[in-house]
Motif scaffolding. Structure first.
Motif, PDB file in Angstrom:
ATOM      1  N   GLY A 152     -28.490   0.889 -33.037  1.00  0.00           N
ATOM      2  CA  GLY A 152     -29.622   0.029 -32.714  1.00  0.00           C
ATOM      3  C   GLY A 152     -29.286  -1.172 -31.839  1.00  0.00           C
ATOM      4  O   GLY A 152     -30.185  -1.895 -31.412  1.00  0.00           O
ATOM      5  N   ASP A 153     -28.016  -1.407 -31.564  1.00  0.00           N
ATOM      6  CA  ASP A 153     -27.595  -2.529 -30.732  1.00  0.00           C
ATOM      7  C   ASP A 153     -28.049  -2.298 -29.297  1.00  0.00           C
ATOM      8  O   ASP A 153     -27.696  -1.287 -28.676  1.00  0.00           O
ATOM      9  CB  ASP A 153     -26.068  -2.647 -30.790  1.00  0.00           C
ATOM     10  CG  ASP A 153     -25.535  -3.838 -30.012  1.00  0.00           C
ATOM     11  OD1 ASP A 153     -26.337  -4.614 -29.469  1.00  0.00           O
ATOM     12  OD2 ASP A 153     -24.296  -3.976 -29.941  1.00  0.00           O
ATOM     13  N   ASP A 154     -28.855  -3.220 -28.746  1.00  0.00           N
ATOM     14  CA  ASP A 154     -29.363  -3.046 -27.380  1.00  0.00           C
ATOM     15  C   ASP A 154     -28.930  -4.164 -26.443  1.00  0.00           C
ATOM     16  O   ASP A 154     -29.510  -4.343 -25.367  1.00  0.00           O
ATOM     17  CB  ASP A 154     -30.893  -2.943 -27.389  1.00  0.00           C
ATOM     18  CG  ASP A 154     -31.578  -4.265 -27.722  1.00  0.00           C
ATOM     19  OD1 ASP A 154     -30.905  -5.173 -28.267  1.00  0.00           O
ATOM     20  OD2 ASP A 154     -32.783  -4.400 -27.441  1.00  0.00           O
ATOM     21  N   GLU A 189     -30.095   0.286 -22.892  1.00  0.00           N
ATOM     22  CA  GLU A 189     -30.329   1.429 -23.756  1.00  0.00           C
ATOM     23  C   GLU A 189     -29.602   1.236 -25.095  1.00  0.00           C
ATOM     24  O   GLU A 189     -28.416   0.902 -25.137  1.00  0.00           O
ATOM     25  CB  GLU A 189     -29.824   2.701 -23.067  1.00  0.00           C
ATOM     26  CG  GLU A 189     -30.319   3.987 -23.667  1.00  0.00           C
ATOM     27  CD  GLU A 189     -31.789   4.250 -23.412  1.00  0.00           C
ATOM     28  OE1 GLU A 189     -32.372   5.071 -24.156  1.00  0.00           O
ATOM     29  OE2 GLU A 189     -32.369   3.643 -22.485  1.00  0.00           O
ATOM     30  N   LYS A 190     -30.297   1.460 -26.195  1.00  0.00           N
ATOM     31  CA  LYS A 190     -29.740   1.204 -27.516  1.00  0.00           C
ATOM     32  C   LYS A 190     -28.581   2.132 -27.847  1.00  0.00           C
ATOM     33  O   LYS A 190     -28.585   3.308 -27.488  1.00  0.00           O
ATOM     34  CB  LYS A 190     -30.814   1.359 -28.590  1.00  0.00           C
ATOM     35  CG  LYS A 190     -31.875   0.272 -28.598  1.00  0.00           C
ATOM     36  CD  LYS A 190     -32.860   0.500 -29.727  1.00  0.00           C
ATOM     37  CE  LYS A 190     -33.932  -0.594 -29.742  1.00  0.00           C
ATOM     38  NZ  LYS A 190     -34.906  -0.382 -30.835  1.00  0.00           N
ATOM     39  N   ASP A 239     -23.856 -12.478 -28.562  1.00  0.00           N
ATOM     40  CA  ASP A 239     -25.260 -12.069 -28.550  1.00  0.00           C
ATOM     41  C   ASP A 239     -26.177 -13.211 -28.130  1.00  0.00           C
ATOM     42  O   ASP A 239     -27.275 -12.973 -27.600  1.00  0.00           O
ATOM     43  CB  ASP A 239     -25.676 -11.568 -29.939  1.00  0.00           C
ATOM     44  CG  ASP A 239     -25.162 -10.170 -30.234  1.00  0.00           C
ATOM     45  OD1 ASP A 239     -24.541  -9.560 -29.338  1.00  0.00           O
ATOM     46  OD2 ASP A 239     -25.366  -9.690 -31.369  1.00  0.00           O
ATOM     47  N   ARG A 256     -30.352  -6.716 -21.871  1.00  0.00           N
ATOM     48  CA  ARG A 256     -30.705  -5.732 -22.905  1.00  0.00           C
ATOM     49  C   ARG A 256     -30.814  -4.358 -22.242  1.00  0.00           C
ATOM     50  O   ARG A 256     -31.407  -4.221 -21.172  1.00  0.00           O
ATOM     51  CB  ARG A 256     -32.005  -6.118 -23.605  1.00  0.00           C
ATOM     52  CG  ARG A 256     -31.839  -7.398 -24.438  1.00  0.00           C
ATOM     53  CD  ARG A 256     -33.039  -7.706 -25.297  1.00  0.00           C
ATOM     54  NE  ARG A 256     -32.798  -8.892 -26.108  1.00  0.00           N
ATOM     55  CZ  ARG A 256     -32.223  -8.892 -27.301  1.00  0.00           C
ATOM     56  NH1 ARG A 256     -31.830  -7.744 -27.834  1.00  0.00           N
ATOM     57  NH2 ARG A 256     -32.030 -10.014 -27.962  1.00  0.00           N
ATOM     58  N   SER A 285     -28.099   3.692 -18.924  1.00  0.00           N
ATOM     59  CA  SER A 285     -28.122   2.292 -19.346  1.00  0.00           C
ATOM     60  C   SER A 285     -28.284   1.346 -18.165  1.00  0.00           C
ATOM     61  O   SER A 285     -28.890   0.277 -18.293  1.00  0.00           O
ATOM     62  CB  SER A 285     -26.850   1.948 -20.124  1.00  0.00           C
ATOM     63  OG  SER A 285     -25.706   2.069 -19.305  1.00  0.00           O
ATOM     64  N   PRO A 317     -23.591  -1.131 -24.879  1.00  0.00           N
ATOM     65  CA  PRO A 317     -23.649  -2.222 -25.853  1.00  0.00           C
ATOM     66  C   PRO A 317     -22.331  -2.508 -26.570  1.00  0.00           C
ATOM     67  O   PRO A 317     -22.218  -3.533 -27.253  1.00  0.00           O
ATOM     68  CB  PRO A 317     -24.713  -1.746 -26.847  1.00  0.00           C
ATOM     69  CG  PRO A 317     -25.528  -0.744 -26.109  1.00  0.00           C
ATOM     70  CD  PRO A 317     -24.558  -0.062 -25.203  1.00  0.00           C
TER      71      PRO A 317
END
Length: 553
Positions: free
Chosen positions: A333-335, A328-329, A45, A326, A223, A497
């Motif tokens: 919630g991970d984007d 689409e989540k 990340d 970054r 995405s 993601p």
């Protein structure tokens, strides 16, 4: 068909077992611990998905330079590790729905779940397509050499064209047909369809999504096409491109056709036949959005391992370091689209191969380790290098490209993208023979993988390039297991993601494939041969011309 001397394979095979070509050193296996360390770091990340022009790019470049420097490689671009690649980041803002009026009912597609839209134009102006006449242009192909023109008899200047993805004959069982049957040609790629629409003067070009011919689901489109987009910078701010380009979901496309008194299935069937003529749908399209513009200089990384007696001849290793940043989540919630498989694996492989070659000692020819930018935006970094080569393409012997190495486990085969196109098949077959493995053609040629990675940018300039994927005939589970692994990755991780590092990965297949890249590259770097495209291949004439020019100098 040109093939290398029949006397060479046995000698080179023996040499390949000890390193390749005329190399007498023992084979040095690329280090999997190096791969593991770098893939984990690049896809963390902290690197935020490695989007060009972000802090993630700087961290990626710093890491690669540190690794190549530690190995003793040289900066490849006149004393610099970098080649500047001018890009423009365009982010669509305040996107309106894409609406179609004038039919039986108004059809409205929402940005994200039902349509995506953007622009190549980099002047920052608001895009406002208003009441644009809509024309269905089938597969959107203009191929005079095939006597095929979906734009014949229709003027689409200032209009919106709706286009089908892939080629007209992608459903053929075999590889015969006007567009090579199941094997996608460049005419089937979305890049071509937008290029041709622009040449025809269309104000907007919208591709109808369909999972099978597109080779990925709507989740990948969403995405990949929302958020910041990268385009090549140009003197005219890409003013010659259509104002709006994008995709529409299959369900919304069906609704559009129904509103226009048409049927998408029937129109698709008609578009597959020679002589198809575009259909004015009698409806009008509207869509508008603002564009946030940021010009920036992204970078290719160029590392050189100089040769000895033929140091002005170059063997190329390529991989793209970028991913989507970054995106689409996910439901949790991970984007961050970490891009662990795609393509932290290939980037790490560059370093591991450089490390192995340094340990094995110099080859007669120079070896270039090239990490390119903006592959995910349409091979922009590779295209820039191919148009502005640091090392002359006429003196570039050949190359191997690494993109998304497979973690499915060891396989009996490798899948060659573009098998049968060049003499590089012979080099790969020798390398495979050491381990009693085989090369097979791609099982899904309709997905157009040949046009979806960086090797294509160099092939178009005549440089023979080898690109293969991990095998689909797994030692554990066979082809059924291989197909299941590929489908799982495509559905659950590709361009999303969840393409993240997994400490439980099976690296045995990657280790075996890395040895192949090493052997092929080492063989190319220790011979005097100049592999070529086979007689009749689309890139053969380009290569022959460039080599004639090199010979005259």
């Amino acid at each position: 068909m040109r093939r290398l001397s029949l006397l060479l394979p046995l000698a080179l095979l023996a040499a390949c077992q000890s390193g390749g070509g005329g190399d007498t050193a023992a084979e040095v296996a690329p280090a999997i611990p190096t791969m593991q360390r770098l893939v984990q770091q690049l896809s963390s990340d902290e690197f935020e998905g490695r989007a060009p022009g972000t802090a993630g790019e700087k961290k990626t470049l710093d890491l690669l330079v540190a690794e190549f420097s530690k190995l003793g490689l040289q900066p490849g671009n006149n004393g610099s590790w970098f080649q500047d690649v001018p890009l423009v980041e365009i982010t669509a803002k305040n996107v309106s729905p894409l609406t179609f009026t004038g039919g039986k009912a108004t059809v409205s597609a929402a940005y994200g779940p039902e349509m995506v839209v953007g622009t190549y134009r980099s002047d920052g102006k608001r895009i406002d397509i208003k009441d644009s006449p809509v024309v269905f242009v089938g597969y959107g192909i203009n191929a005079p050499e095939k006597n095929w023109n979906d734009y014949a008899g229709v003027d689409v200047k200032g209009k919106t064209v709706v286009i089908l993805v892939n080629d007209p004959d992608y459903e053929n069982e075999g590889l015969t047909g006007p567009f090579s049957g199941r094997a996608m040609t460049y005419y089937g790629r979305w890049t071509y369809k937008f290029e041709e629409a622009a040449r025809q003067g269309a104000a907007a070009a919208i591709i109808v999504h369909d999972t099978v011919p597109a080779a990925y689901g709507w989740n990948v489109v969403q995405s990949s096409w929302t958020g910041p987009q990268q385009v090549a910078d140009s003197a005219n701010a890409n003013a010659d491109q259509s104002a709006a380009i994008g995709w529409i979901s299959n369900d919304k496309a069906k609704a559009l056709m129904a509103s226009a008194g048409q049927d998408l299935v029937a129109l698709t069937a008609a578009a597959r036949k020679s002589g198809f003529r575009a259909v004015d749908l009698g409806v009008r399209a509207s869509v508008a959005f603002d564009n946030q513009i940021r010009k920036h200089m992204s970078k290719n990384v160029v590392a050189l391992l100089p040769g000895t007696t033929q140091k002005d001849e170059y063997v190329l290793y390529t991989a793209h370091w970028d991913h989507l940043g970054r995106c689409e989540k996910a439901p949790d919630g991970d984007d961050i689209c970490n891009g662990a498989i795609d393509n932290a694996t290939g980037t790490a492989a560059l370093v591991a191969l450089a490390e192995a070659n340094v340990k094995a000692g110099p080859t007669t020819r120079s070896q270039v380790f090239l990490a390119v930018t903006a592959e995910e935006s349409g091979l922009l970094g590779a295209q820039y290098y191919a148009a502005n080569p640091v090392f002359p393409l006429a003196k570039t012997v050949a190359g191997v490209n690494m993109d998304a190495l497979s973690m499915a486990g060891p396989a009996k085969n490798v899948v060659v993208i573009g098998k049968g196109k060049s003499d590089l098949d012979t080099y790969l077959e020798r390398a495979l023979a050491v381990d009693n493995r085989v090369a097979t053609i791609e099982p899904t040629p309709e997905k157009g993988f040949y046009y979806r990675s960086d090797h294509f940018a160099f092939a178009r300039k005549g440089v023979p390039m080898l690109y293969f994927e991990g095998g689909d005939d797994l030692i554990s589970g066979g082809r059924a297991a291989g197909e299941a692994a590929a489908k799982d990755y495509e559905a659950n991780r590709y361009h999303g993601p969840k393409d993240e590092y997994d400490p439980n990965w099976n690296w045995d297949g990657v280790a075996a494939d890395l040895k192949l890249y090493y052997r092929v590259g080492r063989s190319l770097a220790t011979t005097t041969e100049w592999p070529n495209w086979v007689t009749g291949d689309e890139f053969r004439a380009i290569r022959d011309k460039s080599r004639e020019g090199a010979a005259r100098k």
